[in-house]
Design a protein around this motif. Sequence first.
Motif, mmCIF file in Angstrom:
data_model
loop_
_atom_site.group_PDB
_atom_site.id
_atom_site.type_symbol
_atom_site.label_atom_id
_atom_site.label_comp_id
_atom_site.label_asym_id
_atom_site.label_seq_id
_atom_site.Cartn_x
_atom_site.Cartn_y
_atom_site.Cartn_z
ATOM 1 N N VAL A 84 8.552 2.435 3.883
ATOM 2 C CA VAL A 84 8.140 1.197 3.405
ATOM 3 C C VAL A 84 8.641 0.455 4.263
ATOM 4 O O VAL A 84 10.323 -0.104 4.014
ATOM 5 N N GLY A 85 8.110 -1.312 4.586
ATOM 6 C CA GLY A 85 9.186 -1.964 5.301
ATOM 7 C C GLY A 85 8.402 -3.348 4.690
ATOM 8 O O GLY A 85 6.947 -3.739 4.512
ATOM 9 N N LYS B 4 0.516 -1.480 0.137
ATOM 10 C CA LYS B 4 0.094 0.043 -0.114
ATOM 11 C C LYS B 4 1.003 1.409 0.327
ATOM 12 O O LYS B 4 0.699 2.090 -0.692
ATOM 13 N N LEU C 97 -0.594 -4.767 -10.826
ATOM 14 C CA LEU C 97 -0.121 -3.470 -10.572
ATOM 15 C C LEU C 97 1.344 -4.237 -9.662
ATOM 16 O O LEU C 97 1.406 -4.675 -8.874
ATOM 17 N N THR C 98 2.691 -2.845 -9.886
ATOM 18 C CA THR C 98 3.471 -4.017 -9.360
ATOM 19 C C THR C 98 3.821 -1.871 -9.182
ATOM 20 O O THR C 98 5.024 -1.417 -9.706
HETATM 21 P P1 GDP Z 1 1.851 -1.591 2.899
HETATM 22 O O1 GDP Z 1 2.309 -2.899 4.836
HETATM 23 O O2 GDP Z 1 0.883 -2.411 2.177
HETATM 24 O O3 GDP Z 1 2.266 -0.301 3.179
HETATM 25 O O4 GDP Z 1 3.566 -2.233 1.816
HETATM 26 P P2 GDP Z 1 4.481 -1.506 1.380
HETATM 27 O O5 GDP Z 1 4.663 -0.250 0.694
HETATM 28 O O6 GDP Z 1 5.276 -0.911 3.133
HETATM 29 O O7 GDP Z 1 5.675 -2.529 0.458
HETATM 30 C C1 GDP Z 1 5.658 -4.347 1.296
HETATM 31 C C2 GDP Z 1 7.114 -4.467 0.467
HETATM 32 O O8 GDP Z 1 6.672 -4.717 -0.546
HETATM 33 C C3 GDP Z 1 8.023 -3.594 0.599
HETATM 34 O O9 GDP Z 1 9.707 -4.583 0.746
HETATM 35 C C4 GDP Z 1 8.239 -3.337 -0.596
HETATM 36 O O10 GDP Z 1 9.295 -3.562 -1.461
HETATM 37 C C5 GDP Z 1 7.704 -4.185 -1.200
HETATM 38 N N1 GDP Z 1 6.775 -4.497 -2.724
HETATM 39 C C6 GDP Z 1 5.517 -3.272 -2.536
HETATM 40 N N2 GDP Z 1 5.241 -3.246 -3.861
HETATM 41 C C7 GDP Z 1 5.276 -4.352 -4.585
HETATM 42 C C8 GDP Z 1 5.629 -4.868 -5.832
HETATM 43 O O11 GDP Z 1 4.775 -4.275 -6.908
HETATM 44 N N3 GDP Z 1 6.605 -5.854 -6.585
HETATM 45 C C9 GDP Z 1 7.325 -6.381 -5.145
HETATM 46 N N4 GDP Z 1 8.050 -7.798 -6.061
HETATM 47 N N5 GDP Z 1 7.931 -5.859 -4.246
HETATM 48 C C10 GDP Z 1 6.644 -5.630 -4.025
#
Ligand code: GDP
Length: 792
Positions: A143-144, A129, A257-258
């Motif tokens: 981000v983590g 997210k 989405l990536t």
């Molecule tokens: P949140 O907890 O939902 O806010 O997730 P984060 O944005 O902190 O992302 C969690 C982890 O997933 C991080 O290590 C990101 O770098 C990784 N990540 C986020 N989006 C993608 C994606 O589309 N592909 C991959 N492989 N990793 C992702």
Amino acid sequence: MNKNQDKNQNNIVRLLDNEPVGKTVQVVRVMGDGAFRQRLLEMGFVRGAKVTVLKNAPLRDPVEYMIMGSHISLRHSEASQVEVTDLDAEFCDMEDAFNGIVETEVAAVDPMADNVLRVVLVGNPNCGKTSLFNNVTGAKEKVGNYGGVTVDSKEGWFSIGGRKVQLVDLPGTYSLTEYSPEEMYVRTYIRDNRPDAILNIVDSGNLERNLYLTTQVMDMNIPMVVALNMWDELEKSGDKLDIEMMSRLLGARMVPLTAYNGHGVKEVLEATIQAIDESEQETLHHNVNYGTLIEDCLKELGGMCPELDRYTVLKIIENDQHAIQLLDGKDNATAVKQTAADMRQRIERDYNDDIVSIITDLKYGFVRGALAEALTPNPERTTGETKPGYSMDRLLTNRWLALPILLLLMWLMFEATFTLGAYPQDWIENGIGWIGEWIGNAMPDGILSDLIVDGIIGGVGGVLVFLPQILILFFFISLLEDSGYMARAAFIVDRIMHRVGLHGKSFIPYLIGFGCGVPAIMATRTLENHRDRLVTILTVPFMSCSARLPAYLLLVAAFFTANQGLILMSIYLIGILVAALTAILMSKTFLKHDKTQFVMELPPYRKPTARNTTIHMWSKGKQYLQKMATIILAASIIVWALGYFPRHEGQTPQEQIENSYMGRMGKAIEPIVEPLGFNWQMGVSVLTGAAAKEIVVSTMGVLYTGEADATEESTSLKEKLQTATKPDGEHVFNPIVAYSFMLFILLYFPCIAALAAIKREAGWKWVAFEVVYTTGIAWLVSFIFYQIAIRL
Ligand code: GDP
Ligand code: MG
């Protein structure tokens, strides 16, 4: 009527805890009740789900399991709450539960008057997210790669097609029950704010569990788009998803989405805007079909309270207390509650299970049914085989290597922070000295010049020198978090943390606490259990933060010739020991231990991105600079002024300070600190250090050299301390006094900023407690040490 029940009896039901490593079994039911059971259910421990026992933690507890392709850690005591049976025991047919979707008509939404659209991000922890949020809004949020990083909502803005959109990043949740603060937060936020659309982010590699949340969000009757994030990982895994079919089965728009590289972001946003536009006409909304009985109940109860959405009505039937509270004040509240209770009874009787399991089963059944059609798993992967991204666990959570590697990483992190950091530190220091000199020469002598050179540049400069170390430390912490190692660290040390009545996740705030207590206290939000959180918050300040280091470095360099490293380390260890004893004490007395749960997800390892790492480093650096620009600047000026006034003609600088307000304060508290081996100068430093511990050293600088820009490197201050004598000619400092002083600095009063964080997380009551407790402990420990040491 219940064929599941009948079949059950023909199979041997065992406890998950007794299953050997490598075995795959299927879940029969989760025992226990309340939050723990709910959490297990929503993590996928539903009837018929396959669980594989992957490995024991190096200290034998907890245990790593794989369920629905994701890795979950459970303690033995918790695994013994799960009943399982053999895979070939065909005791239930999940397909039965798949009834497809129902359609409800939803009235047209008024187009927004101010033309600002509001979209919220909802999804499991760690599904990406914040990555999307940052990408879209240009924000720099943290981000983590472990659950619970985002704990607040964050707002950002962007424009699309000439329209302004407000995007809100909500905390990650597995579900929307009433059991955790995050879940309550998300629920309440959506209810109170009624956003124009929900952007539901799901991890495509983990659809079964992620879509479980989707089934709840769908019921809120707000236009929704599902972003299939981590699409890159899904493609790499060899699984195939038919997006179109999946969208149809779920009745929700889905877009791949990536997030971390931005592929698909545009499409996701466009789909969201389209969903909002369509909602301005009357639309059909899609919901999970729970079968005739429950659907009839929903219709009847929904008719009695038309202003509540389907999600809330279902929650009322589920006996969710927060949903039921929403009825308060309504004319027919009693009737609604009674009807809901009757319905609950009828449903439970009919399904021969409790309502929470029934609804969870049905939702999971729905998701599973849809996935069975639309998702083709990689045929080369067999049951129980882990997905790519976990192979490093063979090394990093290896029974014999895990702990040494953890210790090595920690050592590397601190070594790099403190030795590498020393270089830029020198440069900054020289620069500050140069600026101070330059201004001092350029300005006429007088109060203003003294204020600027000694008060401001000296005070702030003494703190600015730590910026490199802070940046390096957070660089490492960010790497550990982003890669997914933090969750492993929690997994590895849980057994130890459990000893002091805490959760392995507390390890993370403690670790951050060595850098700075403020982010550490904030990081306790990853703990679900309120008691655990409180204990962690109150003990984190005993982890020696980097602000205390200058004082140690100065004292160690001045008074210990041999074993400097060991002496420094002993201070850190004593901090840890006091924290542990405090945690045990609290668990045994006023913060009694309830059953702490260790249901934690171990995410796949991911390559940390340079972008995330720099963002994190920068945001921490900024926080530190802000603290410096505000609290520390103000404190430096106050400290300077207290030592500068009142002015008298013809005094030496030392006399001036002794007769100043600060000197008088120090002398007033001298009797209290004397039994610890301190003189009034040290008393003053301790007083001023309450604002921020960095100030301890700069105060010593003022008191002993008449200069405020003292740092632990100042040879002049070091020499002054070494040669300082009492009126009777005896040295003020010796190794015993220095150590006693270090102990006091370690343990007493967390700084103002840390207290502000405690206030925000736990309230004034605990701030007051913390002030008294830490200072009391500090005095006691220093007292005992000093009194014993001088007698040896
Ligand atoms: P949140 O907890 O939902 O806010 O997730 P984060 O944005 O902190 O992302 C969690 C982890 O997933 C991080 O290590 C990101 O770098 C990784 N990540 C986020 N989006 C993608 C994606 O589309 N592909 C991959 N492989 N990793 C992702
Ligand atoms: Mg986040």
